[in-house]
Scaffold this motif. Structure first.
Motif, PDB file in Angstrom:
ATOM      1  N   UNK A  43       0.843  -1.197   0.000  1.00 47.17           N
ATOM      2  CA  UNK A  43       0.000   0.000   0.000  1.00 47.17           C
ATOM      3  C   UNK A  43       0.878   1.247   0.000  1.00 47.17           C
ATOM      4  N   UNK A  44       0.757   2.031  -1.042  1.00 47.22           N
ATOM      5  CA  UNK A  44       1.503   3.286  -1.154  1.00 47.22           C
ATOM      6  C   UNK A  44       0.529   4.374  -1.559  1.00 47.22           C
ATOM      7  N   UNK A  45       0.559   5.503  -0.877  1.00 42.17           N
ATOM      8  CA  UNK A  45      -0.399   6.554  -1.183  1.00 42.17           C
ATOM      9  C   UNK A  45       0.218   7.927  -0.941  1.00 42.17           C
ATOM     10  N   UNK A  46      -0.531   8.941  -1.357  1.00 42.22           N
ATOM     11  CA  UNK A  46      -0.157  10.331  -1.131  1.00 42.22           C
ATOM     12  C   UNK A  46      -1.386  11.086  -0.650  1.00 42.22           C
ATOM     13  N   UNK A  47      -1.172  12.127   0.153  1.00 35.56           N
ATOM     14  CA  UNK A  47      -2.280  12.968   0.579  1.00 35.56           C
ATOM     15  C   UNK A  47      -2.947  13.550  -0.664  1.00 35.56           C
ATOM     16  N   UNK A  48      -4.278  13.569  -0.651  1.00 33.57           N
ATOM     17  CA  UNK A  48      -5.018  14.053  -1.806  1.00 33.57           C
ATOM     18  C   UNK A  48      -5.590  12.933  -2.647  1.00 33.57           C
ATOM     19  N   UNK A  49      -5.012  11.724  -2.512  1.00 31.43           N
ATOM     20  CA  UNK A  49      -5.598  10.571  -3.195  1.00 31.43           C
ATOM     21  C   UNK A  49      -6.851  10.126  -2.439  1.00 31.43           C
ATOM     22  N   UNK A  50      -7.577   9.198  -3.028  1.00 26.21           N
ATOM     23  CA  UNK A  50      -8.787   8.692  -2.398  1.00 26.21           C
ATOM     24  C   UNK A  50      -8.629   7.225  -2.040  1.00 26.21           C
ATOM     25  N   UNK A  51      -9.303   6.836  -0.968  1.00 27.32           N
ATOM     26  CA  UNK A  51      -9.446   5.423  -0.645  1.00 27.32           C
ATOM     27  C   UNK A  51     -10.938   5.098  -0.671  1.00 27.32           C
ATOM     28  N   UNK A  52     -11.256   3.840  -0.821  1.00 30.06           N
ATOM     29  CA  UNK A  52     -12.636   3.400  -0.705  1.00 30.06           C
ATOM     30  C   UNK A  52     -12.798   2.665   0.606  1.00 30.06           C
ATOM     31  N   UNK A  53     -13.967   2.759   1.204  1.00 31.97           N
ATOM     32  CA  UNK A  53     -14.285   2.006   2.412  1.00 31.97           C
ATOM     33  C   UNK A  53     -15.396   1.023   2.072  1.00 31.97           C
ATOM     34  N   UNK A  76       1.154   9.803   7.430  1.00 38.07           N
ATOM     35  CA  UNK A  76       2.426   9.718   8.141  1.00 38.07           C
ATOM     36  C   UNK A  76       2.968   8.310   7.968  1.00 38.07           C
ATOM     37  N   UNK A  77       4.193   8.203   7.503  1.00 39.60           N
ATOM     38  CA  UNK A  77       4.840   6.901   7.327  1.00 39.60           C
ATOM     39  C   UNK A  77       5.681   6.593   8.551  1.00 39.60           C
ATOM     40  N   UNK A  78       5.251   5.592   9.313  1.00 40.78           N
ATOM     41  CA  UNK A  78       5.960   5.230  10.537  1.00 40.78           C
ATOM     42  C   UNK A  78       7.231   4.450  10.235  1.00 40.78           C
ATOM     43  N   UNK A  79       7.150   3.549   9.257  1.00 42.20           N
ATOM     44  CA  UNK A  79       8.322   2.789   8.841  1.00 42.20           C
ATOM     45  C   UNK A  79       8.064   2.316   7.424  1.00 42.20           C
ATOM     46  N   UNK A  80       8.930   1.482   6.918  1.00 47.09           N
ATOM     47  CA  UNK A  80       8.837   1.062   5.518  1.00 47.09           C
ATOM     48  C   UNK A  80       7.578   0.267   5.220  1.00 47.09           C
ATOM     49  N   UNK A  81       7.004  -0.365   6.257  1.00 50.07           N
ATOM     50  CA  UNK A  81       5.869  -1.244   6.005  1.00 50.07           C
ATOM     51  C   UNK A  81       4.571  -0.775   6.655  1.00 50.07           C
ATOM     52  N   UNK A  82       4.579   0.381   7.323  1.00 46.22           N
ATOM     53  CA  UNK A  82       3.388   0.836   8.017  1.00 46.22           C
ATOM     54  C   UNK A  82       3.096   2.292   7.680  1.00 46.22           C
ATOM     55  N   UNK A  83       1.875   2.539   7.228  1.00 37.50           N
ATOM     56  CA  UNK A  83       1.454   3.880   6.850  1.00 37.50           C
ATOM     57  C   UNK A  83       0.225   4.261   7.668  1.00 37.50           C
ATOM     58  N   UNK A  84       0.203   5.496   8.136  1.00 37.86           N
ATOM     59  CA  UNK A  84      -0.958   6.003   8.852  1.00 37.86           C
ATOM     60  C   UNK A  84      -1.572   7.132   8.044  1.00 37.86           C
ATOM     61  N   UNK A  85      -2.867   7.046   7.797  1.00 43.77           N
ATOM     62  CA  UNK A  85      -3.545   8.085   7.030  1.00 43.77           C
ATOM     63  C   UNK A  85      -4.646   8.721   7.881  1.00 43.77           C
ATOM     64  N   UNK A  86      -5.025   9.933   7.495  1.00 40.64           N
ATOM     65  CA  UNK A  86      -6.069  10.670   8.194  1.00 40.64           C
ATOM     66  C   UNK A  86      -7.217  10.941   7.236  1.00 40.64           C
TER      67      UNK A  86
END
Length: 286
Positions: A43-53, A76-86
């Motif tokens: 999973x790789x993303x950037x702010x401004x992209x969309x996710x679906x729920x 916020x990318x905590x490490x290479x394998x963990x991403x936190x999104x808002x």
């Protein structure tokens, strides 16, 4: 945006609710800020992209899943394998036009009720609907209602914080049901008011005189009051137009711009030209 459910399920992963915070007072509409942790290396993303729920069913009409898009407001990318999104979520309710009964919005209530530690299924990410033009002299005209302002927060922050020294005009027209909706533009949440001092930035926030009135009404009034400038801006060859929020605002924009253009045909011709040249983008929902 149409989505093939089978494809979405093939491009899905689990996200853990890390925190859920209400950012409005208890005596107003509920809007929550959710932080989701995604432990998925692919999973790789950037702010401004969309996710679906994906909300599990059963749902009306026998649907197994309910799918809804949300804009990534921050990450916020905590490490290479963990991403936190808002993401920001307003708890919505819909009124049946025939019976007058109120029904909870499926996705918004599902997310607002989610507690820390709970897992939800997300799809995507999907390409950002709105991209920053390469030329810093480009004009940006942003038109939105309600939570549709979320992608504009990211767009404006990118322009001034990352690109810097923006020379083109940046204009935001924002229709709101009440002053509550302007929380997306306040200093507490590091939002758009931080850019009011920028010489190239102006925001026109229109609040309805009657809170229960559709936000598109206020938007139409604001556009009409500034229609001459908006029409002139749209005709410049370096202007990009972005629409976000309720789909009905497109009809409101069409009505206002047809009037200032002198005819619906003249406005539709310009709108088609903007779309043909890649200078028109929409992210709207019912």
């Amino acid at each position: 945006m149409h989505i093939n459910l089978e494809e979405a399920l093939g491009n899905s992963c689990q996200a853990t609710v890390k925190s859920s915070k209400r950012i409005t007072s208890d005596n107003t509409d509920e809007i929550r800020e959710l932080h989701l942790s995604i432990d998925e290396p692919a999973f790789r993303c950037m702010a401004g992209q969309n996710i679906g729920v994906l909300v599990p069913g059963p749902h009306p009409f026998g649907n197994e899943f309910h799918h809804r898009y949300y804009t990534i407001a921050g990450m916020h990318t905590e490490d290479a394998e963990n991403v936190e999104i808002e993401i920001l979520v307003r708890r919505c309710f819909y009124i049946d036009e025939v019976s007058g009964e109120s029904y909870p919005g499926i996705s918004s209530n599902y997310l607002c009720d989610a507690i820390p530690g709970e897992q939800i299924t997300i799809t995507g990410p999907y390409k950002a609907a709105f991209r920053v033009p390469a030329d810093k002299g480009s004009n940006l005209l942003m038109i939105g209602t309600g939570t549709g302002i979320a992608p504009f927060r990211t767009l404006v922050k990118s322009i001034y914080d990352q690109h810097g020294d923006w020379q083109g005009k940046v204009r935001l027209f924002y229709g709101a049901k009440s002053g509550l909706d302007t929380l997306y533009m306040n200093d507490q949440n590091s939002d758009l008011t931080n850019y009011y001092d920028e010489a190239t930035f102006k925001a026109y926030s229109a609040i309805n005189p009657r809170p229960r009135m559709d936000a598109s009404v206020a938007l139409g009034n604001s556009l009409a009051e500034n229609s001459a400038e908006t029409w002139a801006l749209m005709q410049e060859p370096n202007t990009y137009v972005y629409l976000a929020g309720l789909k009905k605002q497109v009809a409101v924009l069409d009505k206002v711009m047809s009037k200032v253009a002198g005819s619906e045909a003249a406005w539709q011709a310009l709108r088609k030209q903007l779309a043909r040249e890649g200078r028109w983008a929409e992210l709207t929902f019912q």
